[in-house]
Design an enzyme around this catalytic site. Structure first.
Site, PDB file in Angstrom:
ATOM      1  N   TRP A  12       0.941  -1.140   0.112  1.00 17.53           N
ATOM      2  CA  TRP A  12       0.055  -0.010  -0.052  1.00 17.53           C
ATOM      3  C   TRP A  12       0.761   1.410   0.151  1.00 17.53           C
ATOM      4  O   TRP A  12       0.602   1.985  -0.819  1.00 17.53           O
ATOM      5  CB  TRP A  12      -0.947  -0.239   1.361  1.00 17.53           C
ATOM      6  CG  TRP A  12      -2.032   1.229   1.214  1.00 17.53           C
ATOM      7  CD1 TRP A  12      -2.199   1.764   2.488  1.00 17.53           C
ATOM      8  CD2 TRP A  12      -2.617   1.533   0.317  1.00 17.53           C
ATOM      9  NE1 TRP A  12      -3.405   2.762   2.041  1.00 17.53           N
ATOM     10  CE2 TRP A  12      -3.535   2.651   0.693  1.00 17.53           C
ATOM     11  CE3 TRP A  12      -2.864   1.467  -1.136  1.00 17.53           C
ATOM     12  CZ2 TRP A  12      -4.352   3.380  -0.151  1.00 17.53           C
ATOM     13  CZ3 TRP A  12      -3.804   2.073  -1.914  1.00 17.53           C
ATOM     14  CH2 TRP A  12      -4.573   3.067  -1.428  1.00 17.53           C
ATOM     15  N   HIS A  32      11.380   0.087   6.934  1.00 23.24           N
ATOM     16  CA  HIS A  32      12.008  -0.367   8.134  1.00 23.24           C
ATOM     17  C   HIS A  32      13.252  -1.428   7.718  1.00 23.24           C
ATOM     18  O   HIS A  32      14.284  -1.448   8.450  1.00 23.24           O
ATOM     19  CB  HIS A  32      11.067  -0.997   8.969  1.00 23.24           C
ATOM     20  CG  HIS A  32      10.371  -0.443   9.848  1.00 23.24           C
ATOM     21  ND1 HIS A  32       8.990  -0.031   9.741  1.00 23.24           N
ATOM     22  CD2 HIS A  32      10.640   0.573  10.885  1.00 23.24           C
ATOM     23  CE1 HIS A  32       8.545   0.834  10.531  1.00 23.24           C
ATOM     24  NE2 HIS A  32       9.392   1.074  11.422  1.00 23.24           N
ATOM     25  N   LYS A 106      -5.131   1.415   8.563  1.00 20.96           N
ATOM     26  CA  LYS A 106      -6.446   0.941   8.967  1.00 20.96           C
ATOM     27  C   LYS A 106      -6.585   0.085  10.399  1.00 20.96           C
ATOM     28  O   LYS A 106      -6.296  -0.887  10.063  1.00 20.96           O
ATOM     29  CB  LYS A 106      -7.211   0.533   7.904  1.00 20.96           C
ATOM     30  CG  LYS A 106      -7.222   1.216   6.522  1.00 20.96           C
ATOM     31  CD  LYS A 106      -8.014   0.473   5.369  1.00 20.96           C
ATOM     32  CE  LYS A 106      -7.929   1.434   3.949  1.00 20.96           C
ATOM     33  NZ  LYS A 106      -8.762   0.893   2.906  1.00 20.96           N
ATOM     34  N   LYS A 190     -14.052  -2.366   8.930  1.00 21.77           N
ATOM     35  CA  LYS A 190     -14.515  -3.450   7.431  1.00 21.77           C
ATOM     36  C   LYS A 190     -13.318  -4.622   7.394  1.00 21.77           C
ATOM     37  O   LYS A 190     -13.759  -5.861   7.066  1.00 21.77           O
ATOM     38  CB  LYS A 190     -14.311  -2.559   6.265  1.00 21.77           C
ATOM     39  CG  LYS A 190     -12.767  -1.755   6.296  1.00 21.77           C
ATOM     40  CD  LYS A 190     -11.935  -2.628   5.443  1.00 21.77           C
ATOM     41  CE  LYS A 190     -10.443  -1.947   5.260  1.00 21.77           C
ATOM     42  NZ  LYS A 190      -9.637  -2.639   4.326  1.00 21.77           N
ATOM     43  N   ASP A 243     -15.642   0.667   1.045  1.00 18.50           N
ATOM     44  CA  ASP A 243     -14.472  -0.189   1.622  1.00 18.50           C
ATOM     45  C   ASP A 243     -15.022  -1.797   2.140  1.00 18.50           C
ATOM     46  O   ASP A 243     -14.335  -2.621   1.518  1.00 18.50           O
ATOM     47  CB  ASP A 243     -13.720   0.575   2.936  1.00 18.50           C
ATOM     48  CG  ASP A 243     -12.371   0.325   2.746  1.00 18.50           C
ATOM     49  OD1 ASP A 243     -11.758  -0.867   1.853  1.00 18.50           O
ATOM     50  OD2 ASP A 243     -11.654   0.666   3.246  1.00 18.50           O
ATOM     51  N   THR A 247     -13.613  -5.360   0.700  1.00 19.13           N
ATOM     52  CA  THR A 247     -12.915  -6.392   1.355  1.00 19.13           C
ATOM     53  C   THR A 247     -13.647  -7.695   1.784  1.00 19.13           C
ATOM     54  O   THR A 247     -12.746  -8.665   1.958  1.00 19.13           O
ATOM     55  CB  THR A 247     -12.219  -5.597   2.596  1.00 19.13           C
ATOM     56  OG1 THR A 247     -13.246  -5.035   3.410  1.00 19.13           O
ATOM     57  CG2 THR A 247     -11.379  -4.551   2.186  1.00 19.13           C
ATOM     58  N   SER A 253      -8.385  -9.092  -0.903  1.00 13.12           N
ATOM     59  CA  SER A 253      -8.344  -8.603   0.807  1.00 13.12           C
ATOM     60  C   SER A 253      -7.660  -9.740   1.382  1.00 13.12           C
ATOM     61  O   SER A 253      -7.985 -10.915   1.437  1.00 13.12           O
ATOM     62  CB  SER A 253      -9.613  -8.581   1.109  1.00 13.12           C
ATOM     63  OG  SER A 253      -9.672  -8.730   2.563  1.00 13.12           O
ATOM     64  N   ARG A 254      -6.644  -9.369   2.056  1.00 15.85           N
ATOM     65  CA  ARG A 254      -5.806 -10.280   2.923  1.00 15.85           C
ATOM     66  C   ARG A 254      -6.745 -11.064   4.239  1.00 15.85           C
ATOM     67  O   ARG A 254      -6.515 -12.217   4.408  1.00 15.85           O
ATOM     68  CB  ARG A 254      -4.695  -9.864   3.388  1.00 15.85           C
ATOM     69  CG  ARG A 254      -3.595  -9.440   2.433  1.00 15.85           C
ATOM     70  CD  ARG A 254      -1.995  -8.869   2.996  1.00 15.85           C
ATOM     71  NE  ARG A 254      -2.135  -7.823   3.735  1.00 15.85           N
ATOM     72  CZ  ARG A 254      -1.960  -6.633   3.242  1.00 15.85           C
ATOM     73  NH1 ARG A 254      -1.899  -6.591   1.916  1.00 15.85           N
ATOM     74  NH2 ARG A 254      -1.932  -5.577   4.119  1.00 15.85           N
ATOM     75  N   ASN A 255      -7.474  -9.966   4.639  1.00 14.42           N
ATOM     76  CA  ASN A 255      -8.427 -10.340   5.909  1.00 14.42           C
ATOM     77  C   ASN A 255      -9.525 -11.297   5.283  1.00 14.42           C
ATOM     78  O   ASN A 255      -9.783 -12.445   5.979  1.00 14.42           O
ATOM     79  CB  ASN A 255      -9.105  -9.109   6.204  1.00 14.42           C
ATOM     80  CG  ASN A 255      -8.124  -8.086   6.995  1.00 14.42           C
ATOM     81  OD1 ASN A 255      -7.692  -8.349   8.086  1.00 14.42           O
ATOM     82  ND2 ASN A 255      -7.825  -7.051   6.142  1.00 14.42           N
ATOM     83  N   GLU A 280      -4.291  -7.131   9.183  1.00 15.49           N
ATOM     84  CA  GLU A 280      -4.569  -6.190   9.929  1.00 15.49           C
ATOM     85  C   GLU A 280      -5.963  -6.581  11.090  1.00 15.49           C
ATOM     86  O   GLU A 280      -6.104  -6.125  12.036  1.00 15.49           O
ATOM     87  CB  GLU A 280      -4.910  -4.775   9.408  1.00 15.49           C
ATOM     88  CG  GLU A 280      -5.045  -3.578  10.286  1.00 15.49           C
ATOM     89  CD  GLU A 280      -3.639  -2.863  11.011  1.00 15.49           C
ATOM     90  OE1 GLU A 280      -3.683  -3.214  12.039  1.00 15.49           O
ATOM     91  OE2 GLU A 280      -2.863  -2.549  10.326  1.00 15.49           O
TER      92      GLU A 280
END
Length: 334
Positions: A12, A32, A106, A190, A243, A247, A253-255, A280
């Site tokens: 993202w 990072h 998010k 969401k 959204d 998702t 969507s990973r979720n 997330e």
């Protein structure tokens, strides 16, 4: 042109940096992990997350956070919510009087349950211009320059307009609002509901169940959001129902994919490892559930998702718990 640094070099963050740089703004991308950044610099592309999306010449990749902060007027944070406070603490000493901050994260803070604008005020004080970007926007589609629309929320509406103008092009539309609470809660909740939708589909329950879950999930999102000061129109807009639909229905969507695996009976660790990126909604489920409990707000889908993730409840039993609840008029139903 406005100098922008995007902090977070995942899918993202990279997609946002591509958008901003393509719009002609001098852009820095920081992350990072120096070894990951070295690969980005060498390939001039994020081959791991967004293969084929070449970096424009005005997009620089840097490993030094101080350089990323001091060379930009606007900082866009795109790290997971559990890393949000620590990153703000790291960048705070390098801010200039002109610095402004936005985030595309998010979620809520796990330890405190705070919304991220509250975390920002804790760390950076109340005077720095702050905004959140949210809406139905997969990184891959954005990087491929496919039409996308989001919401930019800030209590300083002129800053929201500035950001929207910076992001806008003939393939990307940004709307503005002052409802920073509603936009953040929509973006966080969401992810919880996407896990639930994935579980239902993994169990093979079909389109009827998915539509019902999305609709009742929106009711949960609105109950919590309105209790915390969000506006109804926000939850009926891009950062809310927009959204949520995205998702809950698309396997980018990973979720949702995580929920699908759970619904199929796969071990949680295996599903997360196969996805290989931050999910997330796992931590957000805990925060949202605890927040709803503390406020006495009924969120049955969120509650059953929490029990699947944190109490070992079988997905099939969670569905039974939802279906066996007391009948109510729809307008009054939890």
């Amino acid at each position: 042109m406005t100098a922008v640094s995007v902090l977070g070099a995942g899918s993202w963050g990279t997609a946002l940096a591509l958008l901003i740089a393509r719009n002609g703004h001098p852009t820095v991308l920081w992350g990072h992990h120096p070894e990951h950044l070295a690969k980005l610099n060498a390939a001039r592309c994020n081959e791991r997350y967004l293969p084929g999306a070449r970096f424009p010449d005005n997009l620089r990749v840097v490993a030094n956070l101080e350089e990323a902060v001091k060379t930009a007027e606007i900082l866009v944070v795109a790290v997971p919510s559990h890393a949000f406070r620590n990153l703000l603490m790291d960048l705070a000493p390098h801010l200039t009087p002109e610095s402004k901050i936005a985030w595309a994260t998010k979620g809520l803070e796990l330890q405190s349950g705070k919304l991220l604008h509250q975390v920002t005020e804790d760390v950076l004080g109340p005077d720095i211009p702050a905004a959140v970007l949210s809406g139905p926007s997969f990184a891959r589609d954005l990087a491929a320059n496919l039409p996308t629309a989001i919401t930019v929320a800030s209590r300083e509406i002129e800053f929201a307009k500035m950001l929207a103008g910076l992001l806008h092009n003939n393939r990307f539309r940004a709307y503005t609002t002052e409802d920073i609470i509603g936009v953040q809660l929509g973006g966080a909740t969401k992810n919880v509901l996407a896990i639930a939708a994935g579980v239902a589909d993994g169990l093979g329950f079909g389109a009827n169940s998915r539509a019902a879950l999305i609709t009742r999930g929106l009711a949960e999102m609105m109950r919590l959001g309105l209790a915390l000061g969000g506006k109804p129109e926000t939850f009926m807009g891009l950062a809310g129902v927009g959204d949520l639909i995205l998702t809950c229905t698309d396997n980018q969507s990973r979720n949702r994919r995580f929920g699908l695996g759970l619904g199929k009976g796969l071990p949680r660790e295996q599903v997360a490892a196969e996805i290989g990126q931050e999910i997330e909604g796992i931590l957000t489920t805990k925060v949202i559930y605890q927040l709803a409990q503390s406020l006495g707000i009924e969120m049955p889908i969120t509650e059953q998702t929490y029990k699947i993730l944190y109490e070992g409840l079988a997905p099939s039993e969670a569905v039974n718990n939802l279906l066996l609840r007391e009948q109510k008029p729809e307008a009054l139903a939890g």
